[in-house]
Design a protein around this motif. Structure first.
Motif, PDB file in Angstrom:
ATOM      1  N   LEU A  32       0.818  -1.219   0.000  1.00  0.00           N
ATOM      2  CA  LEU A  32       0.000   0.000   0.000  1.00  0.00           C
ATOM      3  C   LEU A  32       0.853   1.270   0.000  1.00  0.00           C
ATOM      4  CD1 LEU A  32      -2.727  -1.123   2.561  1.00  0.00           C
ATOM      5  CD2 LEU A  32      -3.032  -0.835   0.084  1.00  0.00           C
ATOM      6  N   ARG A  33       2.027   1.186   0.605  1.00  0.00           N
ATOM      7  CA  ARG A  33       2.936   2.335   0.651  1.00  0.00           C
ATOM      8  C   ARG A  33       3.850   2.410  -0.564  1.00  0.00           C
ATOM      9  NH1 ARG A  33       4.556   5.835   4.525  1.00  0.00           N
ATOM     10  NH2 ARG A  33       5.581   6.514   2.618  1.00  0.00           N
ATOM     11  N   GLY A  34       3.932   1.343  -1.325  1.00  0.00           N
ATOM     12  CA  GLY A  34       4.805   1.344  -2.491  1.00  0.00           C
ATOM     13  C   GLY A  34       6.273   1.211  -2.133  1.00  0.00           C
ATOM     14  N   VAL A  35       6.563   0.478  -1.057  1.00  0.00           N
ATOM     15  CA  VAL A  35       7.940   0.213  -0.643  1.00  0.00           C
ATOM     16  C   VAL A  35       8.113  -1.294  -0.521  1.00  0.00           C
ATOM     17  CG1 VAL A  35       8.182   2.408   0.585  1.00  0.00           C
ATOM     18  CG2 VAL A  35       7.424   0.382   1.849  1.00  0.00           C
ATOM     19  N   THR A  36       9.356  -1.734  -0.393  1.00  0.00           N
ATOM     20  CA  THR A  36       9.597  -3.158  -0.165  1.00  0.00           C
ATOM     21  C   THR A  36       9.345  -3.495   1.295  1.00  0.00           C
ATOM     22  OG1 THR A  36      11.930  -2.926   0.405  1.00  0.00           O
ATOM     23  CG2 THR A  36      11.382  -3.139  -1.958  1.00  0.00           C
ATOM     24  N   ILE A  37       9.121  -4.762   1.540  1.00  0.00           N
ATOM     25  CA  ILE A  37       8.952  -5.219   2.922  1.00  0.00           C
ATOM     26  C   ILE A  37      10.218  -4.903   3.721  1.00  0.00           C
ATOM     27  CG2 ILE A  37       8.654  -7.250   4.405  1.00  0.00           C
ATOM     28  CD1 ILE A  37       6.964  -8.469   2.108  1.00  0.00           C
ATOM     29  N   GLU A  38      11.373  -5.079   3.095  1.00  0.00           N
ATOM     30  CA  GLU A  38      12.640  -4.819   3.786  1.00  0.00           C
ATOM     31  C   GLU A  38      12.784  -3.346   4.165  1.00  0.00           C
ATOM     32  OE1 GLU A  38      12.346  -6.570   0.890  1.00  0.00           O
ATOM     33  OE2 GLU A  38      12.664  -8.548   1.784  1.00  0.00           O
ATOM     34  N   GLU A  39      12.360  -2.450   3.273  1.00  0.00           N
ATOM     35  CA  GLU A  39      12.397  -1.014   3.600  1.00  0.00           C
ATOM     36  C   GLU A  39      11.493  -0.714   4.791  1.00  0.00           C
ATOM     37  OE1 GLU A  39      12.821   1.814  -0.147  1.00  0.00           O
ATOM     38  OE2 GLU A  39      11.460   0.128  -0.578  1.00  0.00           O
ATOM     39  N   LEU A  40      10.302  -1.294   4.784  1.00  0.00           N
ATOM     40  CA  LEU A  40       9.357  -1.080   5.881  1.00  0.00           C
ATOM     41  C   LEU A  40       9.906  -1.655   7.180  1.00  0.00           C
ATOM     42  CD1 LEU A  40       6.618  -0.026   6.814  1.00  0.00           C
ATOM     43  CD2 LEU A  40       5.602  -2.200   6.050  1.00  0.00           C
ATOM     44  N   GLN A  41      10.479  -2.847   7.113  1.00  0.00           N
ATOM     45  CA  GLN A  41      11.083  -3.449   8.308  1.00  0.00           C
ATOM     46  C   GLN A  41      12.202  -2.563   8.859  1.00  0.00           C
ATOM     47  OE1 GLN A  41      11.622  -7.479   6.350  1.00  0.00           O
ATOM     48  NE2 GLN A  41      11.573  -8.049   8.522  1.00  0.00           N
ATOM     49  N   GLY A  42      13.063  -2.076   7.979  1.00  0.00           N
ATOM     50  CA  GLY A  42      14.166  -1.223   8.411  1.00  0.00           C
ATOM     51  C   GLY A  42      13.666   0.053   9.071  1.00  0.00           C
ATOM     52  N   ALA A  43      12.628   0.650   8.496  1.00  0.00           N
ATOM     53  CA  ALA A  43      12.084   1.896   9.052  1.00  0.00           C
ATOM     54  C   ALA A  43      11.439   1.672  10.415  1.00  0.00           C
ATOM     55  CB  ALA A  43      11.067   2.495   8.084  1.00  0.00           C
ATOM     56  N   THR A  44      10.634   0.610  10.533  1.00  0.00           N
ATOM     57  CA  THR A  44       9.983   0.373  11.828  1.00  0.00           C
ATOM     58  C   THR A  44      10.996  -0.017  12.898  1.00  0.00           C
ATOM     59  OG1 THR A  44       9.408  -1.908  11.216  1.00  0.00           O
ATOM     60  CG2 THR A  44       7.715  -0.214  10.853  1.00  0.00           C
ATOM     61  N   LEU A  45      12.054  -0.713  12.500  1.00  0.00           N
ATOM     62  CA  LEU A  45      13.103  -1.047  13.460  1.00  0.00           C
ATOM     63  C   LEU A  45      13.791   0.222  13.957  1.00  0.00           C
ATOM     64  CD1 LEU A  45      14.737  -3.136  15.018  1.00  0.00           C
ATOM     65  CD2 LEU A  45      16.253  -3.310  13.014  1.00  0.00           C
ATOM     66  N   GLU A  46      14.087   1.140  13.053  1.00  0.00           N
ATOM     67  CA  GLU A  46      14.700   2.417  13.466  1.00  0.00           C
ATOM     68  C   GLU A  46      13.763   3.203  14.380  1.00  0.00           C
ATOM     69  OE1 GLU A  46      17.872   3.439  13.161  1.00  0.00           O
ATOM     70  OE2 GLU A  46      18.107   1.408  12.404  1.00  0.00           O
ATOM     71  N   ASN A  47      12.481   3.196  14.085  1.00  0.00           N
ATOM     72  CA  ASN A  47      11.508   3.880  14.944  1.00  0.00           C
ATOM     73  C   ASN A  47      11.477   3.249  16.335  1.00  0.00           C
ATOM     74  OD1 ASN A  47      10.926   5.430  12.708  1.00  0.00           O
ATOM     75  ND2 ASN A  47       9.066   4.299  12.191  1.00  0.00           N
ATOM     76  N   TYR A  48      11.479   1.922  16.354  1.00  0.00           N
ATOM     77  CA  TYR A  48      11.501   1.175  17.618  1.00  0.00           C
ATOM     78  C   TYR A  48      12.743   1.563  18.432  1.00  0.00           C
ATOM     79  CZ  TYR A  48      12.006  -2.983  20.617  1.00  0.00           C
ATOM     80  OH  TYR A  48      12.179  -3.832  21.684  1.00  0.00           O
ATOM     81  N   LYS A  49      13.896   1.553  17.788  1.00  0.00           N
ATOM     82  CA  LYS A  49      15.152   1.890  18.480  1.00  0.00           C
ATOM     83  C   LYS A  49      15.133   3.329  18.989  1.00  0.00           C
ATOM     84  CE  LYS A  49      18.231  -1.224  15.924  1.00  0.00           C
ATOM     85  NZ  LYS A  49      19.311  -1.262  14.916  1.00  0.00           N
ATOM     86  N   ARG A  50      14.610   4.242  18.166  1.00  0.00           N
ATOM     87  CA  ARG A  50      14.567   5.656  18.535  1.00  0.00           C
ATOM     88  C   ARG A  50      13.781   5.858  19.838  1.00  0.00           C
ATOM     89  NH1 ARG A  50      11.867   7.518  14.310  1.00  0.00           N
ATOM     90  NH2 ARG A  50      13.718   7.283  13.016  1.00  0.00           N
ATOM     91  N   ILE A  51      12.722   5.092  20.009  1.00  0.00           N
ATOM     92  CA  ILE A  51      11.875   5.256  21.194  1.00  0.00           C
ATOM     93  C   ILE A  51      12.321   4.383  22.354  1.00  0.00           C
ATOM     94  CG2 ILE A  51       9.533   4.978  22.111  1.00  0.00           C
ATOM     95  CD1 ILE A  51       8.506   5.522  19.265  1.00  0.00           C
ATOM     96  N   PHE A  52      12.615   3.119  22.083  1.00  0.00           N
ATOM     97  CA  PHE A  52      12.783   2.145  23.165  1.00  0.00           C
ATOM     98  C   PHE A  52      14.217   1.729  23.456  1.00  0.00           C
ATOM     99  CE2 PHE A  52       8.488   1.620  21.456  1.00  0.00           C
ATOM    100  CZ  PHE A  52       7.769   1.877  22.621  1.00  0.00           C
ATOM    101  N   CYS A  53      15.186   2.179  22.689  1.00  0.00           N
ATOM    102  CA  CYS A  53      16.568   1.762  22.910  1.00  0.00           C
ATOM    103  C   CYS A  53      17.492   2.958  23.109  1.00  0.00           C
ATOM    104  CB  CYS A  53      17.072   0.932  21.733  1.00  0.00           C
ATOM    105  SG  CYS A  53      16.086  -0.543  21.419  1.00  0.00           S
ATOM    106  N   LYS A  54      16.979   4.033  23.680  1.00  0.00           N
ATOM    107  CA  LYS A  54      17.759   5.259  23.842  1.00  0.00           C
ATOM    108  C   LYS A  54      18.978   5.091  24.747  1.00  0.00           C
ATOM    109  CE  LYS A  54      14.329   8.723  22.868  1.00  0.00           C
ATOM    110  NZ  LYS A  54      13.758   9.966  23.267  1.00  0.00           N
ATOM    111  N   ASN A  55      18.842   4.235  25.749  1.00  0.00           N
ATOM    112  CA  ASN A  55      19.910   4.101  26.751  1.00  0.00           C
ATOM    113  C   ASN A  55      20.831   2.919  26.485  1.00  0.00           C
ATOM    114  OD1 ASN A  55      18.894   6.343  28.142  1.00  0.00           O
ATOM    115  ND2 ASN A  55      17.419   5.057  29.230  1.00  0.00           N
ATOM    116  N   GLU A  56      20.707   2.321  25.306  1.00  0.00           N
ATOM    117  CA  GLU A  56      21.551   1.150  25.011  1.00  0.00           C
ATOM    118  C   GLU A  56      22.725   1.532  24.160  1.00  0.00           C
ATOM    119  OE1 GLU A  56      19.136  -2.042  23.490  1.00  0.00           O
ATOM    120  OE2 GLU A  56      17.767  -1.883  25.164  1.00  0.00           O
TER     121      GLU A  56
END
Length: 194
Positions: free
Chosen positions: A170-194
């Motif tokens: 629906l976004r016109g991206v690859t699954i890998e691009e979407l996975q990479g983006a959501t992983l970065e978002n996850y890290k930005r919020i939940f892995c700040k102190n690591e």
């Protein structure tokens, strides 16, 4: 490099990256007992909290409970995972001026205009199984930058991998691009102190 799937909101066991959250759902505003301070402190986020004007729970009770949960999230420096049904403008008013670690609207089914208001404040939007059922939500998904987007299974029986395939298409991206983006978002919020 293969990225893991992030499932930002799920109610079932999964091998995807997930978060733990604790809080009082708006449906339970009239009768819920608050989790302990230790439970709040141990969780990754405060949630699923918010407002739901389609349920029978008194709106003022919901608003009061939400205020308490948002204050707790500020004090503990925790992100919040929001439930919002037919209460977007009211919820946005309650969030205004709050110093929150991060805000994630889970199961977002709002319009492109509502998405723009949330994104303007730096909030995140999570999409799932119901995204394709609404043209306005499809517009919202397409207007959401990948750096503000999550994917979730919530209570859907659809595997997270299939949901990623749908959202990526629906976004016109690859699954890998979407996975990479959501992983970065996850890290930005939940892995700040690591």
């Amino acid at each position: 490099m293969k990225h893991p799937f992030v499932d930002i909101h799920t109610h079932r066991p999964t091998e995807a990256l997930t978060i733990s959250f604790v809080g009082i759902h708006p449906w339970d505003a009239a009768h819920a007992t608050a989790p302990s301070e230790a439970e709040y402190a141990a969780a990754d986020a405060i949630g699923e909290i918010g407002m739901d004007f389609a349920c029978g729970v008194d709106r003022e009770l919901q608003r009061g409970l939400l205020g308490e949960e948002l204050t707790r999230a500020e004090r503990l420096a925790k992100p919040v995972v929001l439930h919002c049904v037919k209460a977007f403008e009211c919820l946005m008013r309650e969030l205004k001026g709050r110093k929150l670690q991060a805000v994630i609207f889970h199961g977002f089914i709002g319009s492109k205009e509502q998405a723009a208001k949330a994104l303007e404040r730096g909030y995140y939007l999570s999409f799932g199984a119901r995204t394709e059922s609404s043209p306005k939500t499809l517009e919202a998904l397409r207007a959401t930058p990948l750096e503000r987007l999550f994917v979730e299974s919530d209570e859907s029986p659809t595997p997270i991998e299939e949901l990623y395939a749908t959202i990526a298409r629906l976004r016109g991206v690859t699954i890998e691009e979407l996975q990479g983006a959501t992983l970065e978002n996850y890290k930005r919020i939940f892995c700040k102190n690591e």
